[in-house]
Design an enzyme around this catalytic site. Sequence first.
Site, PDB file in Angstrom:
ATOM      1  N   HIS A 126      40.282  41.804  32.522  1.00  0.00           N
ATOM      2  CA  HIS A 126      40.352  40.536  33.264  1.00  0.00           C
ATOM      3  C   HIS A 126      39.290  39.537  32.808  1.00  0.00           C
ATOM      4  CE1 HIS A 126      43.266  41.705  36.468  1.00  0.00           C
ATOM      5  NE2 HIS A 126      42.967  42.890  35.993  1.00  0.00           N
ATOM      6  N   ASP A 135      34.704  32.375  31.148  1.00  0.00           N
ATOM      7  CA  ASP A 135      35.533  32.981  32.207  1.00  0.00           C
ATOM      8  C   ASP A 135      36.773  33.578  31.563  1.00  0.00           C
ATOM      9  OD1 ASP A 135      36.251  33.587  34.831  1.00  0.00           O
ATOM     10  OD2 ASP A 135      35.855  31.548  35.556  1.00  0.00           O
TER      11      ASP A 135
HETATM   12  P1  ADQ Z   1      36.916  36.013  39.348  1.00  0.00           P
HETATM   13  O1  ADQ Z   1      35.678  35.951  38.528  1.00  0.00           O
HETATM   14  O2  ADQ Z   1      36.707  36.432  40.741  1.00  0.00           O
HETATM   15  O3  ADQ Z   1      38.040  36.926  38.679  1.00  0.00           O
HETATM   16  P2  ADQ Z   1      38.890  33.732  39.569  1.00  0.00           P
HETATM   17  O4  ADQ Z   1      39.913  33.923  38.530  1.00  0.00           O
HETATM   18  O5  ADQ Z   1      38.538  32.312  39.750  1.00  0.00           O
HETATM   19  O6  ADQ Z   1      37.515  34.491  39.280  1.00  0.00           O
HETATM   20  O7  ADQ Z   1      39.474  34.330  40.906  1.00  0.00           O
HETATM   21  C1  ADQ Z   1      38.830  34.153  42.079  1.00  0.00           C
HETATM   22  C2  ADQ Z   1      39.785  34.307  43.248  1.00  0.00           C
HETATM   23  O8  ADQ Z   1      39.004  34.426  44.415  1.00  0.00           O
HETATM   24  C3  ADQ Z   1      40.688  33.088  43.418  1.00  0.00           C
HETATM   25  O9  ADQ Z   1      41.925  33.487  43.915  1.00  0.00           O
HETATM   26  C4  ADQ Z   1      39.927  32.258  44.454  1.00  0.00           C
HETATM   27  O10 ADQ Z   1      40.750  31.496  45.295  1.00  0.00           O
HETATM   28  C5  ADQ Z   1      39.205  33.303  45.249  1.00  0.00           C
HETATM   29  N1  ADQ Z   1      37.883  32.766  45.634  1.00  0.00           N
HETATM   30  C6  ADQ Z   1      36.849  32.522  44.824  1.00  0.00           C
HETATM   31  N2  ADQ Z   1      35.824  31.984  45.505  1.00  0.00           N
HETATM   32  C7  ADQ Z   1      36.235  31.887  46.771  1.00  0.00           C
HETATM   33  C8  ADQ Z   1      35.633  31.388  47.955  1.00  0.00           C
HETATM   34  N3  ADQ Z   1      34.388  30.895  47.921  1.00  0.00           N
HETATM   35  N4  ADQ Z   1      36.350  31.423  49.107  1.00  0.00           N
HETATM   36  C9  ADQ Z   1      37.586  31.928  49.101  1.00  0.00           C
HETATM   37  N5  ADQ Z   1      38.215  32.398  48.013  1.00  0.00           N
HETATM   38  C10 ADQ Z   1      37.549  32.384  46.871  1.00  0.00           C
HETATM   39  C11 ADQ Z   1      38.138  37.740  37.497  1.00  0.00           C
HETATM   40  C12 ADQ Z   1      37.767  37.040  36.174  1.00  0.00           C
HETATM   41  C13 ADQ Z   1      38.600  35.768  36.009  1.00  0.00           C
HETATM   42  C14 ADQ Z   1      40.090  36.113  36.080  1.00  0.00           C
HETATM   43  C15 ADQ Z   1      40.398  36.933  37.318  1.00  0.00           C
HETATM   44  C16 ADQ Z   1      41.824  37.444  37.333  1.00  0.00           C
HETATM   45  O11 ADQ Z   1      36.386  36.739  36.142  1.00  0.00           O
HETATM   46  O12 ADQ Z   1      38.298  35.136  34.780  1.00  0.00           O
HETATM   47  O13 ADQ Z   1      40.836  34.920  36.119  1.00  0.00           O
HETATM   48  O14 ADQ Z   1      39.541  38.080  37.405  1.00  0.00           O
HETATM   49  O15 ADQ Z   1      42.116  38.149  36.185  1.00  0.00           O
END
Ligand code: ADQ
Length: 463
Positions: free
Chosen positions: A156, A364
């Site tokens: 991921h 990311d």
């Molecule tokens: P993350 O590093 O957690 O995931 P991201 O892809 O942005 O990053 O996913 C975060 C999820 O958590 C999103 O659905 C978002 O809405 C939710 N989220 C984040 N902050 C939040 C907050 N403050 N309040 C509520 N909800 C929140 C890892 C990798 C990424 C990759 C994903 C999926 O680091 O690059 O895209 O896995 O593979």
Amino acid sequence: MKRLVVVSNRVADLTKTAQAGGLAVGLADSLRQRGGVWMGWDGQTLKYEEEPEPRIRKIGEVIQATIPLTEQDYAEYYLGFANSVLWPLFHYRLDLVEYKTAFLEGYRRVNAKFANALVSTLQPDDLIWIHDYHLIPLAAELRQRGCKQRIGFFLHIPFPPPEILAAVPRHRWLVECLLKFDVVGFQTQTDLNNLLRYVEDHLGCELLPDGRVKTRERVVIAGCYPIGIDVDSFVAMAEQPNDEVQIETKRREILGRRQIIGVDRLDYTKGLPDRLRAFARLLEMYPEMRKSVALMQIATPTREEVEAYIDIRKELEALSGEINGRFADFNWTPVRYIHGTVPREALAALYRASQVGFVTPLRDGMNLVAKEYVAAQSMDNPGVLVLSKFAGAAEEMHEALIVNPYDVDDMARNLCRALTMPLDERQDRQRALMDRIRKHDAANWLNSFMAALEKGEIRREED
Ligand code: ADQ
């Protein structure tokens, strides 16, 4: 149809999938259709000498199998090798890597525990899908226990260039572990190319013309499977009226103020300090923006036991206080910094009520917030996504305003451009971005990875 066995560090709550994100929903649906097992750590740390049997729960057609870890496992495997070595290393942050031999031993020990717990639940025809950097050696451990099933792995997070990977001890072993899988999936072409370059240069593997990697034991499909969201369910959520967000939005409309939104886990990879600095720079460079725009930054705390995460929290609190101290007026607070989690329904409404989605990670894997922000916009009056060129999402979301997250002035200029962009340009960009996130949605990610795992299909590089 073959049974699917999913393994990840933590198990999604299969009883609550309706509220969870697209990834968990998609995987859980697939497990329900095929029947299968989801295995992971139960989040508990216990004292034990002998490995306990996995705890089995049957939820409909799906078996949830969980194991506890010891305090030592938690410190060495989870906080140690996974989050103090692999996480910074794979995000190109060699300066934050804290390598210890004990961490590596803990990582191997826990992967062996996962394998021990898993073998007893496996059937000969199962398809096994392992997720993320915590479990890179798991296929090797399973193969040692005689496992012949097809095993896939999806990373991921980013995969670093060989020059960075080679800085950590045992890098060769790590990549050799990856080559014990039948399918290895990455978020972007850049990540895939980094792996291919490593296996060619350091391991002397042959790259077949169709892109597969030939090792002494097997031919591995290495592919790019960009992850996505369940677009329709996010659109539906964003269209639901949310009273609290609506009241707040009305107030802003009356005052003629716009909102920039940032939503992240509180992680040093997300580029938060420079994001705040870029917002301050916007107010400096374009004084007319003062009192007409505010930044809402929502940051969920994670991994608070790792030193680097304590530092980033302090830095952000100080920075938001400093910017507010410098620019705030009695009736205008420039930065609203929320250290916490917002429920998904409120989040969707907040995205929709914000004129700019500001997503600036230093590195990311994909970044689903960028896709959620786009899905939440109304076509009548869409907001603008300002996106880091180092997010995996930038490889497909070309119609966002792409910025360099290390360049505060560049980000400030693009924020100004987003806030002053004419409606027709915003709509054109929104239309194109919606097409892209629909094309690469959660279902597409799942189906294309499963086609590789089940049928050996090779995904061709697309636009
Ligand atoms: P993350 O590093 O957690 O995931 P991201 O892809 O942005 O990053 O996913 C975060 C999820 O958590 C999103 O659905 C978002 O809405 C939710 N989220 C984040 N902050 C939040 C907050 N403050 N309040 C509520 N909800 C929140 C890892 C990798 C990424 C990759 C994903 C999926 O680091 O690059 O895209 O896995 O593979």
